[in-house]
Design a protein around this motif. Structure first.
Motif, short mmCIF file in Angstrom:
data_model
loop_
_atom_site.label_atom_id
_atom_site.label_comp_id
_atom_site.label_asym_id
_atom_site.label_seq_id
_atom_site.Cartn_x
_atom_site.Cartn_y
_atom_site.Cartn_z
N SER A 174 37.64 42.83 53.93
CA SER A 174 37.52 41.74 52.96
C SER A 174 38.88 41.47 52.30
CB SER A 174 36.47 42.10 51.91
OG SER A 174 36.53 41.20 50.83
N ARG A 214 32.54 49.98 47.55
CA ARG A 214 31.96 49.36 48.74
C ARG A 214 32.37 50.18 49.96
NH1 ARG A 214 33.56 43.03 50.02
NH2 ARG A 214 32.35 42.75 51.93
N LYS A 259 39.13 35.39 34.20
CA LYS A 259 38.53 36.67 34.60
C LYS A 259 39.56 37.81 34.60
CE LYS A 259 36.95 39.26 38.56
NZ LYS A 259 37.40 39.40 39.94
N ASN A 300 32.94 34.12 44.54
CA ASN A 300 34.09 34.66 45.26
C ASN A 300 33.69 35.32 46.59
OD1 ASN A 300 36.83 35.11 45.50
ND2 ASN A 300 36.77 37.10 44.47
N THR A 301 32.72 34.70 47.25
CA THR A 301 32.37 35.24 48.57
C THR A 301 33.28 34.59 49.61
OG1 THR A 301 30.80 33.56 49.25
CG2 THR A 301 29.96 35.32 47.80
N ARG A 302 33.23 35.11 50.80
CA ARG A 302 34.10 34.52 51.85
C ARG A 302 33.68 33.09 52.17
NH1 ARG A 302 31.39 38.55 56.19
NH2 ARG A 302 31.63 39.88 54.41
N TYR A 331 28.25 48.71 45.75
CA TYR A 331 28.28 47.31 46.18
C TYR A 331 27.01 46.94 46.96
CZ TYR A 331 29.63 43.29 49.08
OH TYR A 331 29.67 42.08 49.72
N GLY A 388 32.81 42.88 44.69
CA GLY A 388 31.85 42.07 43.95
C GLY A 388 32.15 41.96 42.46
N THR A 389 33.38 42.22 42.05
CA THR A 389 33.69 42.22 40.62
C THR A 389 33.57 40.83 40.00
OG1 THR A 389 36.05 41.92 41.07
CG2 THR A 389 35.28 44.19 40.80
N THR A 390 33.83 39.79 40.79
CA THR A 390 33.76 38.43 40.23
C THR A 390 32.30 38.08 39.90
OG1 THR A 390 35.58 37.93 41.71
CG2 THR A 390 34.63 36.09 40.54
N SER A 391 31.41 38.43 40.81
CA SER A 391 30.00 38.19 40.53
C SER A 391 29.53 39.03 39.35
CB SER A 391 29.14 38.52 41.76
OG SER A 391 29.26 37.50 42.71
N LYS A 408 37.60 43.49 45.70
CA LYS A 408 36.72 43.04 46.80
C LYS A 408 35.38 43.78 46.83
CE LYS A 408 38.11 40.12 48.39
NZ LYS A 408 38.23 38.81 47.69
N TRP A 421 31.76 42.78 57.62
CA TRP A 421 32.68 42.08 58.50
C TRP A 421 32.51 42.58 59.94
CZ3 TRP A 421 35.94 38.11 57.11
CH2 TRP A 421 36.01 37.85 55.73
N1 LIG Z 1 26.32 39.11 44.62
C1 LIG Z 1 27.04 39.56 45.64
N2 LIG Z 1 26.49 40.39 46.54
C2 LIG Z 1 27.22 40.86 47.57
N3 LIG Z 1 28.53 40.60 47.75
C3 LIG Z 1 29.11 39.80 46.87
C4 LIG Z 1 28.42 39.24 45.80
N4 LIG Z 1 29.26 38.49 45.11
C5 LIG Z 1 30.45 38.57 45.74
N5 LIG Z 1 30.36 39.36 46.80
C6 LIG Z 1 31.44 39.73 47.72
O1 LIG Z 1 32.41 40.51 47.02
C7 LIG Z 1 33.69 40.19 47.57
C8 LIG Z 1 34.55 39.68 46.48
O2 LIG Z 1 34.75 40.72 45.58
P1 LIG Z 1 35.55 40.51 44.25
O3 LIG Z 1 35.01 39.39 43.50
O4 LIG Z 1 35.58 41.83 43.56
O5 LIG Z 1 36.99 40.16 44.80
S1 LIG Z 1 38.35 40.16 43.95
O6 LIG Z 1 38.92 41.50 44.08
O7 LIG Z 1 38.07 39.75 42.63
O8 LIG Z 1 39.18 39.17 44.68
C9 LIG Z 1 33.49 39.17 48.62
O9 LIG Z 1 33.39 39.86 49.84
P2 LIG Z 1 33.79 39.20 51.22
O10 LIG Z 1 33.00 37.94 51.34
O11 LIG Z 1 33.37 40.24 52.20
O12 LIG Z 1 35.25 38.96 51.20
C10 LIG Z 1 32.17 38.54 48.23
O13 LIG Z 1 31.49 37.97 49.30
#
Ligand SMILES: Nc1ncnc2c1ncn2[C@@H]1O[C@H](COP(=O)(O)OS(=O)(=O)O)[C@@H](OP(=O)(O)O)[C@H]1O
Length: 837
Positions: free
Chosen positions: A631, A623, A556, A760-762, A728, A536-539, A534, A795
């Motif tokens: 999250s 983060r 992924k 993968n944002t909320r 983050y 930002g690893t997906t981005s 959570k 949040w």
């Molecule tokens: N570019 C960018 N900038 C800021 N925040 C971002 C970005 N991309 C993804 N997010 C937020 O990162 C959260 C998802 O993290 P992960 O992708 O690592 O989640 S996971 O562990 O793979 O499920 C998730 O947080 P929450 O929305 O608070 O749940 C995403 O909104």
């Protein structure tokens, strides 16, 4: 002179340790070979090194061992009993623990059937700079970038180790799950263990594999003359394996043996389904060059009778065989021949027998017109004609020898692998003709039950010596470092070997792993984005993937190295069995890596990765811990899988889900508060998946933000330069700069990433469809979607919950601060704000 059996081994061992000349001989005696082994061991003691310098190692206990030495009327040497002679690491460990060699001492490890010339060896050890670990290096080179088998030394050809290196192995047991069915696993394991201490083998041409001899040598006579006799001709051997245990020590063969321009006939076993292409490719490649070499060579292609191929091509020989079995099965390409069943192996054996017969039927017994050597290769063997003929010139066709890439650590049942090619001398062929081995020979090797296995047995029956020649390679050309390739005579394009134990990923994708199941080269991951979840690893993963030099696996989260939540998490068995599949997930040719945020919280991942991918670069994003916890909580709430993270595998909850009322984030915070009151020692805080005392449960949403706890094993395993620790907040507020840092860390050129794409944002997170349906088992992970929406802010958390959690994270934050400071990493933004500290 023979000491009474009551002689205490330890006393003898002490005598060894006290000996003035500090060269220890550790001799491996395979007592299952009984008389031969004893004869070999006795000869060792008599001729090579007296008991005061020798430690005999067997798989039997002491009394059996002592009894065996009455027979040879020799004082028994110190003795070590081990579980497996092929577990060389264990042997060295036992030796070093018992005898505590000094740093400068030498340990010579050899099988009893290895010929060693102690005088010459001692001179070499004294005069030559051969490093701390030397011998005949196999399957590899000293190239630091080599990827495939670790360079390793085969003890059957003799191996020397400095005392300092041997002792290092006693300090730490690193790897325990090796399979010792194949000798080279043991040798490669020893190499791998030494490599962990920065000790790599030196390839010395003084350690040689036996390359042929006739059986008329008077061994006894030679033994009388002593092994230390003779000039140290560079082409002579200090050590080499003899053919049979009974005649354990043999004189070194004299070189050069054959004429400068040996003649050769090659039989190519062609897979029917690819016959046309294979024949054409070989003709274009090495086929015509072999024929040209001295004008008398031939290359013929052997197919089974049911296939019509290149009817006009006279070099295609149709063997009168029954139809190939199970050609349509999906196992057709599998090289697990024994799994294909007897019918299949039967067929392969008949085929090779037919080829061998054709060779000797063609032999007119005229030395001038007969070929010096015949060779059987697969259609995926790559022959290097010039080099091959140089190798052939070292062997005497008048001696009954077969050589190539030899399998088998003992001489009994030794055979040459078909992939890199099997060369048979003229004399050997004639002996085989005299014996005319029947098609139906019992399968003695499970690993090589097919045609090459049959040949091995036939060699044995015909008294043909089987020799190992290091220039026959069982991997494709690209598996060897460029500067080594020109030394080799053949390669096998589709290697049958499983590289599981020997993966040595480097930081560049130019180095590959090749595996026969993959049927293509693949690339070990250069990097892994390991969490935290959570953050930002997906981005990070997908935006990084925009770079043209980056190629990512199709999924992924491979979660291969260990995830506490994954049932497919790595165990020693799965690691071993599935590493090739993991590696197969990576595209070839570009920078590659994977992103599995659960690695961060997995206890196993750091040690597993260190073991198999020690050069990997690790990317971590951190983060604000409270925001991360929120999250993670909402993510699992959306997935309807919250209960799985709060209850130990309660199966009812999946089916009773509609009646399950999930706790709120505030409820969980209150629980955390309680835990902190009753269990203030953070070291005891655990999620339900972590082993430890009960009573200090902290839900994983909160606990996984205790970054110091989970980071510590990573920093214990890897050096600080392996890590890039991202904030983050920087990803959210300064994404371009963040990706530039990431690219720089990975050695990528600058690239205009589209960093406004957010995954993968909320707002756009996919929920697995199964989780939406009533009464369906919830599944984690949805379709990954990206949007250009602004990054979500923190949040909204009620004041009481926030206060509890900030209080909870005070100590973890301090620990994180200290950890990052000691490892030279900058502290993330939330640590800079005083409220968190
Ligand atoms: N570019 C960018 N900038 C800021 N925040 C971002 C970005 N991309 C993804 N997010 C937020 O990162 C959260 C998802 O993290 P992960 O992708 O690592 O989640 S996971 O562990 O793979 O499920 C998730 O947080 P929450 O929305 O608070 O749940 C995403 O909104």
């Amino acid at each position: 002179m023979m000491l009474p059996p009551t002689t205490i081994m330890v006393a003898a061992a002490a005598a060894v340790a006290a000996a003035a000349e500090r060269v220890f001989y550790v001799v491996l005696v395979d007592e299952s070979q009984r008389d031969h082994a004893r004869a070999a061991a006795c000869t060792w003691l008599r001729v090579v090194a007296p008991p005061a310098k020798t430690i005999l190692v067997t798989e039997r206990n002491r009394s059996t061992f002592l009894a065996s030495f009455r027979a040879c009327s020799f004082r028994p040497a110190p003795h070590l009993a081990v579980k497996s002679l092929l577990d060389y690491t264990h042997v060295v460990r036992r030796f070093a623990t018992a005898l505590k060699p000094a740093d400068d001492d030498w340990v010579v490890i050899a099988h009893a059937h290895t010929l060693v010339r102690p005088g010459k060896l001692a001179a070499m050890l004294k005069d030559r700079q051969i490093g701390d670990y030397a011998g005949l290096v196999r399957n590899a080179s000293d190239g630091p970038q080599y990827l495939g088998y670790f360079p390793h030394v085969a003890p059957e050809h003799g191996l020397v180790l400095r005392g300092v290196a041997a002792r290092k192995l006693t300090t730490e047991a690193r790897r325990d799950d090796f399979d010792f069915r194949a000798a080279e696993f043991g040798a490669a394991r020893l190499a791998a263990e030494l490599r962990a201490f920065g000790i790599t083998p030196t390839d010395s041409d003084c350690f040689r594999a036996v390359s042929g001899d006739d059986d008329d040598d008077d061994d006894d006579d030679w033994m009388q003359r002593g092994v230390t006799l003779g000039p140290l001709d560079p082409r002579e051997m200090l050590a080499f394996g003899a053919r049979v245990w009974g005649s354990a020590l043999r004189p070194p063969p004299s070189y050069p043996k054959s004429s400068s321009s040996p003649t050769l006939a090659i039989a190519v076993l062609v897979r029917e389904s690819e016959a046309v292409e294979a024949v054409a490719a070989i003709e274009r490649g090495w086929g015509s060059a072999v024929r040209r070499e001295n004008g008398r060579n031939s290359v013929e292609f052997f197919v089974s009778a049911d296939v019509v191929v290149a009817a006009d091509k006279e070099d295609v020989v149709r063997l009168a065989l029954p139809p190939r079995p199970d050609a349509s099965s999906r196992f057709y390409w599998s090289k697990k021949s024994f799994a294909k069943g007897d019918e299949w192996n039967e067929w392969l054996r008949r085929k090779v027998a037919a080829v061998a017969r054709r060779f000797y039927d063609d032999d007119d017994h005229d030395e001038t017109s007969s070929r010096d050597f015949v060779m059987i290769v697969d259609d995926d063997t790559e022959v290097v004609p010039g080099r091959l003929f140089e190798v052939l010139a070292e062997y005497d066709p008048r001696r009954a020898v077969a050589f190539g890439r030899k399998f088998g650590h003992v001489e009994k049942g030794a055979l040459v692998g078909g992939g890199p090619g099997i060369v048979i001398s003229r004399a050997a062929l004639r002996r085989m003709a005299a014996v005319d081995c029947p098609d139906a020979l019992p399968i003695i090797s499970k690993t090589v039950p097919g045609g090459d296995g049959w040949l091995g047995q036939c060699f044995d029956m015909a008294g043909v010596r089987v020799a190992d020649d290091w220039r026959f390679k069982s991997f494709p050309r690209h598996a060897y470092p460029p500067d080594q390739r020109s030394r080799f005579a053949t390669f096998h394009r589709n290697s049958h070997k499983n590289p599981v134990f020997f993966v040595d990923p480097t930081t560049t994708c130019r180095h590959v792993v090749s595996h026969w199941i993959l049927r293509r080269p693949t690339c070990a991951p250069r990097f892994a984005i390991i969490g935290a979840p959570k953050c930002g690893t997906t981005s990070l993963h997908y935006v990084l993937g925009q770079h043209p030099d980056v190629a990512l696996p199709s999924r992924k989260e491979l979660n291969f190295w260990g995830s506490p939540w994954s049932s497919s998490s790595a165990t020693p068995t799965t690691l071993r069995s599935f590493l090739f599949r993991y590696l197969g997930a990576f595209p070839y040719g570009r920078v590659t890596g994977e992103s599995s945020p659960d690695y961060f919280v997995s206890g196993d991942a750091p040690k597993n990765m260190l073991r198999f991918v020690p050069k990997i670069q690790l990317v971590i994003s951190l983060r604000d811990p409270v925001d991360r916890a929120a999250s993670a909580y909402h993510n699992k709430l959306d997935d309807k899988s919250l209960h799985r993270y709060l209850n130990v595998d309660d199966p009812r909850l999946d089916t009773d889900l509609p009646s399950y009322t999930p706790p709120s984030f505030s409820d969980l915070a209150l629980d955390v508060n309680d835990t902190l009151e009753t269990c203030p020692d953070y070291a005891r805080h655990r999620t339900m998946r972590e082993p430890g005392q009960p009573g200090c449960f902290v839900n994983p949403f909160v606990l996984h933000s205790y970054y110091a706890k989970y980071l510590r094993p990573w920093f214990d395993a890897f050096q600080p330069h392996h890590f890039l620790v991202l904030d983050y907040a920087d990803l959210a507020n300064a994404p371009n700069a963040t990706f530039a840092r990431l690219a720089h860390f990975l050695g990528l050129s600058p690239f205009p990433y589209d960093t406004a794409l957010r995954y993968n944002t909320r707002h756009n997170r996919g929920v697995h469809p199964a989780s939406r349906r009533r009464n369906k088992k919830p599944r984690a992970g949805g379709i990954v979607t990206a949007t250009y929406r602004d990054p979500p802010g923190p949040w909204t958390i009620d004041h009481r919950t926030a206060t509890i959690l900030h209080r909870y994270f005070r100590s973890p934050n301090r620990q994180l601060h200290a950890l990052l400071a000691t490892t030279g990493h900058a502290k993330p933004s939330w640590l800079r704000s005083s409220s968190s500290q």
